[in-house]
Design an enzyme around this catalytic site. Structure first.
Site, PDB file in Angstrom:
ATOM      1  N   ASP A  21      43.500  39.089  26.726  1.00  0.00           N
ATOM      2  CA  ASP A  21      43.878  38.409  27.979  1.00  0.00           C
ATOM      3  C   ASP A  21      45.281  37.809  27.929  1.00  0.00           C
ATOM      4  O   ASP A  21      45.483  36.629  28.253  1.00  0.00           O
ATOM      5  CB  ASP A  21      42.880  37.288  28.283  1.00  0.00           C
ATOM      6  CG  ASP A  21      41.434  37.731  28.194  1.00  0.00           C
ATOM      7  OD1 ASP A  21      41.133  38.845  28.637  1.00  0.00           O
ATOM      8  OD2 ASP A  21      40.599  36.954  27.675  1.00  0.00           O
ATOM      9  N   GLU A  64      38.329  40.226  38.322  1.00  0.00           N
ATOM     10  CA  GLU A  64      38.692  39.025  37.559  1.00  0.00           C
ATOM     11  C   GLU A  64      40.158  39.161  37.163  1.00  0.00           C
ATOM     12  O   GLU A  64      40.865  40.051  37.626  1.00  0.00           O
ATOM     13  CB  GLU A  64      37.792  38.865  36.326  1.00  0.00           C
ATOM     14  CG  GLU A  64      37.910  39.994  35.317  1.00  0.00           C
ATOM     15  CD  GLU A  64      37.015  39.779  34.099  1.00  0.00           C
ATOM     16  OE1 GLU A  64      35.982  39.102  34.213  1.00  0.00           O
ATOM     17  OE2 GLU A  64      37.372  40.304  33.020  1.00  0.00           O
TER      18      GLU A  64
END
Length: 447
Positions: A31, A204
């Site tokens: 991420d 997301e």
């Protein structure tokens, strides 16, 4: 003695960070949110780890204990600044849940704001989002005692517009949201609204940026027949409505992907993750590749590469196995004691070569090249040439027995003439015709 040991560990952490893909090999990172602060490139990833012994069944998906921060040093080396925040140090968070998903950090004025999701101990939501502040991009941060009121969800993505107005994008599921922030960047100034104009399906990883007056909203998107992709939409306002424009990157290996996009040294870069080192999509490693915008503002789809980004300079490790071109040779996971996680060039045959583009020789200060090698025989050599396999010869290494194919040794050769500027280099392997391998090569370094 204790201070010396800590210094050695710190230097080792720096040494084992490379700017070719994956960017970091000494720990698992995912991420990645990349930011440029005052001309310097930083990355703020989450981290994956192995579940604690005896608790494996509690973590069928991810086990994530907290956050490190990294900065790009020289031309191709990532410096690990250590822990930014550990899960059990979240003032309002539950303990020992390994639930620290994707973070973000942004600068407004002279203050850095670090946002993160965590599982709240009050049980009011699956995840809440907290924030901390610092005068330094790598901390230490002063953490707010409570989470941001009025929002819940994962993957905070921050955007500060040209007028210094801040926005917080967040959420995971069928809907993503955005909320304007107060000037203090710690509270929302209006109720969150749904980000309109996105395709159906799980979403997301919100990340927004602005280019040429266009607001880009990028996000991870799951297609039922493909899995996680990276998509994007555009708008004339940071609150939308947005128009979906397509994919930035296709699904990789049926796993997750989460990203950021930043302009650094006049080149746009996509940061994302894969699981090169572990081979397991719950233990991920951050990567980066250059991204291209078309004249109409749309984005050309990015294909993952092993070469990645960065231009190694004198003193940087050149991960030659992160090649641009290879012939009569292979790559494999490196073996042997005292070698960091990564790959090597192996099965090198007569007149085989590996090409690595963009190495910065500077103004010609480099006089030597180091090579990390392992060999089980004594015949042959390998050459360093410029441009192509028949290009200008600048260094030659004899092949010597190092104790075996997994017994590593660092050797050195002179650069035979002055080389300046950014050049493509080619390593050419020479041995007996018919030999299956001449030498294993891990990395090069200009000195």
């Amino acid at each position: 003695m204790k201070k010396t040991s800590l210094l050695i560990l710190f230097l080792a952490a720096i040494q084992f960070c490379f700017a070719q893909n994956p960017l970091v090999t000494h720990m698992f990172t995912a991420d990645p949110t990349a930011r440029v602060f005052d001309g310097k490139l930083y990355v703020y990833p989450s981290s994956d780890t192995y579940p604690p012994a005896g608790r494996e069944k509690e973590f069928p998906r991810f086990c994530m204990p907290g956050y490190h921060a990294f900065s790009l040093e020289n031309g191709s080396t990532w410096k690990d600044h250590g822990w930014i925040l550990k899960e059990n140090d979240v003032p309002w968070g539950d303990k020992d849940t390994y639930a620290m998903w994707a973070p973000d950090c942004i600068k407004k004025g002279d203050t850095y704001y670090y946002y993160y999701p965590a599982k709240p101990k009050d049980g009011t939501s699956f995840r809440r989002i907290g924030v901390g502040t610092s005068k330094n991009p790598t901390g230490p941060f002063k953490w707010e005692k409570s989470y941001i009121k009025g929002i819940s969800g994962i993957d905070p993505g921050l955007f500060v517009d040209d007028n210094d107005k801040g926005y917080l994008y967040f959420g995971g599921g069928k809907e993503l949201f955005v909320a304007p922030l107060k000037d203090n960047m710690k509270e929302i100034s209006a109720e969150p609204i749904k980000v309109e104009g996105l395709p159906a399906g799980y979403k997301e990883g919100s990340f927004a940026f602005k280019k040429d007056g266009i607001y880009y909203f990028t996000f991870a998107h799951v297609f039922p027949d493909e899995g996680y992709t990276i998509g994007y939409a555009t708008a004339k306002n940071p609150l939308g409505p947005f128009t979906y424009q397509g994919k930035i990157m296709d699904n990789i290996g049926n796993g997750t992907n989460h990203h950021s996009i930043v302009k650094y040294n006049d080149q746009w870069i996509l940061f994302y993750h894969w699981w090169d080192i572990s081979g397991y999509n719950k233990l991920r490693s951050m990567r980066a590749d250059y991204i291209t915008f078309k004249k109409d503002g749309t984005i050309k789809k990015v294909t993952p590469t092993i070469r990645g980004i960065g231009i190694p300079k004198i003193g940087d490790t050149i991960q030659i196995d992160r090649y641009n071109e290879i012939s009569k040779a292979n790559i494999a996971f490196v073996g042997g004691e005292n070698e960091p996680n990564g790959w090597m060039v192996c099965d090198t045959k007569m007149m085989g070569f590996v090409k690595f583009n963009k190495v910065d020789f500077g103004n010609g200060e480099a006089t030597k090249i180091e090579a990390r090698v392992a060999s089980g025989q004594r015949t042959g050599s390998f050459e360093i040439r410029l441009g192509n396999p028949k290009g200008k010869l600048i260094a030659t290494f004899p092949i010597e027995y190092t104790g075996g194919w997994s017994s590593w040794k660092t050797i050195e050769a002179d650069i035979t003439e002055k080389v300046t500027g950014i050049k493509n280099i080619v390593v050419v392997f020479k041995s007996d015709w018919g030999s299956e391998k001449a030498v294993n090569l891990n990395w090069l370094k200009l000195k």
